[in-house]
Write an enzyme that holds these catalytic residues in place. Sequence first.
Site, PDB file in Angstrom:
ATOM      1  N   GLY A 295       7.514   4.356  22.517  1.00 22.81           N
ATOM      2  CA  GLY A 295       8.112   5.569  23.193  1.00 22.81           C
ATOM      3  C   GLY A 295       7.083   6.923  22.609  1.00 22.81           C
ATOM      4  O   GLY A 295       5.985   6.620  21.656  1.00 22.81           O
TER       5      GLY A 295
ATOM      6  N   SER B 149       9.144   7.726  18.951  1.00 23.11           N
ATOM      7  CA  SER B 149       9.283   6.581  18.131  1.00 23.11           C
ATOM      8  C   SER B 149       9.038   5.237  18.616  1.00 23.11           C
ATOM      9  O   SER B 149       8.381   5.139  19.935  1.00 23.11           O
ATOM     10  CB  SER B 149      10.847   6.511  17.752  1.00 23.11           C
ATOM     11  N   THR B 150       9.036   4.253  17.890  1.00 24.01           N
ATOM     12  CA  THR B 150       8.564   3.209  18.101  1.00 24.01           C
ATOM     13  C   THR B 150       9.539   1.966  17.666  1.00 24.01           C
ATOM     14  O   THR B 150      10.365   2.114  16.757  1.00 24.01           O
ATOM     15  CB  THR B 150       7.316   2.440  17.533  1.00 24.01           C
TER      16      THR B 150
ATOM     17  N   LYS C 280      14.034   1.289  14.801  1.00 27.52           N
ATOM     18  CA  LYS C 280      13.517   2.233  15.515  1.00 27.52           C
ATOM     19  C   LYS C 280      12.915   3.248  14.483  1.00 27.52           C
ATOM     20  O   LYS C 280      13.847   3.960  13.361  1.00 27.52           O
ATOM     21  CB  LYS C 280      14.539   3.041  16.469  1.00 27.52           C
TER      22      LYS C 280
ATOM     23  N   ASP D 237      22.031  11.647  28.331  1.00 28.10           N
ATOM     24  CA  ASP D 237      21.132  10.744  29.213  1.00 28.10           C
ATOM     25  C   ASP D 237      21.413   9.522  29.701  1.00 28.10           C
ATOM     26  O   ASP D 237      20.890   8.467  29.312  1.00 28.10           O
ATOM     27  CB  ASP D 237      19.856  10.622  28.010  1.00 28.10           C
TER      28      ASP D 237
END
Length: 480
Positions: free
Chosen positions: A45, A48-49, A65, A160
């Site tokens: 992302g 973050s990954t 994460k 979200d």
Amino acid sequence: MTDGQDDSRGTPRASEARAWSLYGEELSPGAQVGGYIVEGTRYRGSVSTLYRAKEARSGAPAALKVMHPQFAAARSALRRFQQEAETLKRLKHRHIVDVLEHGTLADGRPFIAMEWLEGRDLAAELAARGPFSARETLELLEQVGSALKAAHGAGVVHRDLKAQNVVVLAGEGAPRVKLVDFGVAKLLAPEEHPGAVMTSTGMVLGTPLSMAPEQIRGETPDARTDLYGLGVLLYQLVTGQPPFQGTTQVELEEQHLHAPVPRASERAPVPAALDAVVGRCLEKRREDRYADVDAVLVELRRAVQGERQGRTTQVRALGLYVEARMGVLVDDATLDAVDAMMEHARERADAVGLKVMVEGSSFLLGVAALPDGADAEREARRRVLELALALAEEPARGAGTARVRLTPTLHLDTATLRPDASGRPALGGGRLLRLSAWTGGHPGQGVVVTEAALAGLEDTFQVEVLPGREGLCHVTRHAA
């Protein structure tokens, strides 16, 4: 020179080089993060990954994460990331992803270890199978609502809520979901957390397709902000698309702020009472929305149960799924060829009485209820199978590796027959619209037919059982 020594030119130690190879900007398989060992990267992302990992002692799978290095020094981003970990630790609920551990790497990057969820998100589920029926949607939103109620009870607003943040767990039986990604969640406290993303209308956090008006205006969110997201999700699940769409973020924001709410019943076979639930969730003023999640679910149950009381029936229906398969090279000419072939397929489907219920840029699903009587039903299936063969036999369009070919799949299963907005019977959801259950076995050429759709027609066509694909047959015409 041996491992672990420097040469006269200042070459890094071999151990340091290996550490960099494991713990660079993207962690490599074998890197240890807390009590977990990285196995591979799953999603990268903007901040973050996400990695798949395993617990070092038990070998149990986990999701890691990890924040990107460039954000670890930013106080606002670090606070949001740490807040997500603390928030999820507080929210122990069967429909919210579990946090197993959180901490920081040696270089200061924070991480969160979570349970590994085997499945796919609702956005991917919608793309694969098409819209859900009102009853299926209620079953899903009961679970999502339960998760939101727990979060609100703990003083947390998700902020979200969207299809990508609801994971449908793999397994048999009724779908079970978990709410994920509390990365922009906010505690219900007087102070505003810094670090929001600037847009043209103020400081906001969230996703434009599902953002409440107060988020766009930069106002402090509360539990009713999540009810707006719940209304967006409700509309998207039954229609297959969000209520507001635009080519730019500004255009989307204007629609959320000012545009009237579209009626789901005009795009999907759902009761008008469901329109009222969506409409109240999507009120521009939060004061005009439902008071809480329970109130939404009470009204949604009434809408769906009213639909179910003697007004819906299950019918046997035939589904023809047509996909345009493209070669390696994809250019403008290829996409034009796909458009032309899919429009032709739509016209041919309409000509034999198939209603196109799910459609994308390179695929469509045509559905028709089967008539009563064995002979009439068999003739209807034969006619649609003939169409599928005709579509598959059409010459591929394009040139070289850009050639486009149509690959039809035919299946028979149950679908729901219910009144549409005008009161006329219309096909809705049901097992036939669960595309992932029957559209994934096509070899790329010809026509694939399930055994249910082929029954009684085996002698009419050339049939070959597809090896390793139970219940699927490759069908061609008999040689002249």
